[in-house]
Design a protein around this motif. Structure first.
Motif, PDB file in Angstrom:
ATOM      1  N   LEU A 143      13.272   4.735   2.896  1.00 51.62           N
ATOM      2  CA  LEU A 143      12.014   3.908   2.793  1.00 51.62           C
ATOM      3  C   LEU A 143      10.846   4.167   3.286  1.00 51.62           C
ATOM      4  O   LEU A 143      10.393   4.640   4.339  1.00 51.62           O
ATOM      5  CB  LEU A 143      12.091   2.132   3.102  1.00 51.62           C
ATOM      6  N   LEU A 144       9.459   4.617   2.272  1.00 50.13           N
ATOM      7  CA  LEU A 144       7.959   3.211   2.433  1.00 50.13           C
ATOM      8  C   LEU A 144       7.954   3.237   1.864  1.00 50.13           C
ATOM      9  O   LEU A 144       8.018   2.619   0.590  1.00 50.13           O
ATOM     10  CB  LEU A 144       7.460   5.450   2.389  1.00 50.13           C
ATOM     11  N   LEU A 145       6.863   2.065   2.696  1.00 54.57           N
ATOM     12  CA  LEU A 145       5.954   0.595   2.049  1.00 54.57           C
ATOM     13  C   LEU A 145       4.690   1.062   2.535  1.00 54.57           C
ATOM     14  O   LEU A 145       3.837   1.879   3.129  1.00 54.57           O
ATOM     15  CB  LEU A 145       6.750  -0.219   3.176  1.00 54.57           C
ATOM     16  N   THR A 146       4.054   0.587   1.410  1.00 58.94           N
ATOM     17  CA  THR A 146       2.163   0.866   1.506  1.00 58.94           C
ATOM     18  C   THR A 146       2.330  -0.999   1.349  1.00 58.94           C
ATOM     19  O   THR A 146       3.040  -1.329   0.724  1.00 58.94           O
ATOM     20  CB  THR A 146       1.740   2.051   0.982  1.00 58.94           C
ATOM     21  N   ASP A 147       1.088  -1.101   2.218  1.00 63.01           N
ATOM     22  CA  ASP A 147       0.137  -2.980   1.947  1.00 63.01           C
ATOM     23  C   ASP A 147       1.430  -3.281   1.622  1.00 63.01           C
ATOM     24  O   ASP A 147       1.740  -4.191   1.433  1.00 63.01           O
ATOM     25  CB  ASP A 147      -0.110  -3.047   0.322  1.00 63.01           C
ATOM     26  N   THR A 148       1.980  -3.344   3.751  1.00 67.43           N
ATOM     27  CA  THR A 148       2.901  -4.512   3.461  1.00 67.43           C
ATOM     28  C   THR A 148       2.632  -5.748   4.496  1.00 67.43           C
ATOM     29  O   THR A 148       2.153  -5.442   5.061  1.00 67.43           O
ATOM     30  CB  THR A 148       4.142  -3.424   4.577  1.00 67.43           C
ATOM     31  N   GLN A 149       3.051  -6.507   4.018  1.00 62.16           N
ATOM     32  CA  GLN A 149       3.045  -8.017   4.450  1.00 62.16           C
ATOM     33  C   GLN A 149       4.871  -8.575   5.382  1.00 62.16           C
ATOM     34  O   GLN A 149       5.393  -8.002   4.920  1.00 62.16           O
ATOM     35  CB  GLN A 149       2.907  -9.124   4.463  1.00 62.16           C
ATOM     36  N   ILE A 150       5.070  -8.017   6.016  1.00 62.83           N
ATOM     37  CA  ILE A 150       7.100  -8.376   7.245  1.00 62.83           C
ATOM     38  C   ILE A 150       6.431  -9.864   7.826  1.00 62.83           C
ATOM     39  O   ILE A 150       6.143  -9.777   8.632  1.00 62.83           O
ATOM     40  CB  ILE A 150       7.080  -7.322   8.221  1.00 62.83           C
ATOM     41  N   GLY A 151       6.980 -10.527   7.578  1.00 65.92           N
ATOM     42  CA  GLY A 151       7.686 -12.191   8.328  1.00 65.92           C
ATOM     43  C   GLY A 151       7.338 -13.296   7.461  1.00 65.92           C
ATOM     44  O   GLY A 151       6.906 -14.401   7.787  1.00 65.92           O
ATOM     45  N   ILE A 152       6.805 -12.677   6.571  1.00 66.87           N
ATOM     46  CA  ILE A 152       5.887 -13.952   5.169  1.00 66.87           C
ATOM     47  C   ILE A 152       6.682 -15.070   4.668  1.00 66.87           C
ATOM     48  O   ILE A 152       7.794 -14.874   4.696  1.00 66.87           O
ATOM     49  CB  ILE A 152       5.101 -13.874   4.058  1.00 66.87           C
TER      50      ILE A 152
END
Length: 202
Positions: A133-142
Motif C-alpha cells: 500500500l502507498l498513500l499520498t495526501d493522507t489523514q489518519i484518525g479523522i
C-alpha cells in the motif's frame, strides 16, 4: 459406461450454462449496485467473495469500520471506498459449496490486462486484505463522519476512527469481501467461467 459419461457431461454443460447466466447476473448486480444511486444498502449473502489484481490505483480513498448485515447475522467489515479505482488483471471469484447434483463449484469473473476493471464511487465491505500500500495526501484518525475525500455515501459513525487519502496504490491486491457497491463498473474483455471444485482467484 461411455453412454453414462456422455450424459453426465451433457447435464454438466446444461447446468453450467443455466447457472452461469443466473450467477453472472447476480454477481454483476452485487458489484454494480450503488448506495449513492439507491440511497440504501443491501442484505449480504451467506458467504464472502475474493478479488485479486496485480495493481489497484485509486483516487479519493477513505476507510472506516462498519457492519454488513446478512441473513446469517452481522459481519464486521473495514469499509474501503474510492471515488475512482482502476485494477490491472482483475479477478473475482465466488465459491459455491455442495451445489445439488454437481458438488463444489467456483464462479470466476476475470478482466485481464491493464485497467481490466474500472469503477467510480465504489464502496467495499472488506473482511481481509493484503498487498503493498502507498498513500499520498493522507489523514489518519479523522472522525469517520467527516470523511470528505471518498464517495459522498462513504461516511462512518460520528466519533469513530477514519482514514482518508487523495491517492492510493495497492500492489498484488488480495482481498476477501462481503459486499461491493459501485456507481459505475466497467469490465474489459470480461470472461466468466464455472470451475469444478474450489478454484478461487487466490
Amino acid at each position: 459406461m461411455k453412454r453414462s459419461q456422455s450424459r453426465g457431461r451433457t447435464r454438466w454443460a446444461r447446468f453450467a450454462g443455466i447457472l452461469g447466466l443466473g450467477l453472472a447476473g447476480a454477481a454483476l448486480l452485487l458489484t454494480g449496485l450503488s448506495r449513492g444511486a439507491l440511497a440504501a444498502s443491501f442484505t449480504v449473502s451467506g458467504g464472502t467473495f475474493k478479488i485479486s489484481a496485480d495493481r489497484l490505483v485509486g483516487e479519493g480513498f477513505v476507510q472506516y469500520g462498519d457492519v454488513d448485515q446478512g441473513t446469517g447475522g452481522a459481519h464486521p467489515v473495514a469499509v474501503g471506498a474510492f471515488r475512482k479505482a482502476t485494477l490491472d488483471n482483475f479477478c473475482q471469484s465466488v465459491f459455491l459449496p455442495q451445489v445439488p447434483m454437481v458438488g463444489d463449484i467456483t464462479l470466476v469473473l476475470a478482466s485481464g490486462g491493464p485497467g481490466g476493471m474500472e469503477a467510480t464511487d465504489i464502496i467495499i465491505g472488506i473482511s481481509s486484505l493484503t498487498g503493498d500500500l502507498l498513500l499520498t495526501d493522507t489523514q489518519i484518525g479523522i472522525d469517520a463522519a467527516l470523511l470528505s475525500k471518498g464517495p459522498d455515501a462513504a461516511k462512518g459513525r460520528a466519533g469513530s476512527f477514519g482514514l482518508q487519502a487523495g491517492h492510493a496504490t495497492i500492489g498484488q491486491l488480495r482481498q476477501t469481501a462481503w459486499s461491493t457497491n459501485a456507481q459505475t463498473l466497467r469490465l474489459k474483455n470480461l470472461a466468466l467461467s464455472l470451475r469444478s471444485g474450489k478454484n478461487e482467484c487466490f
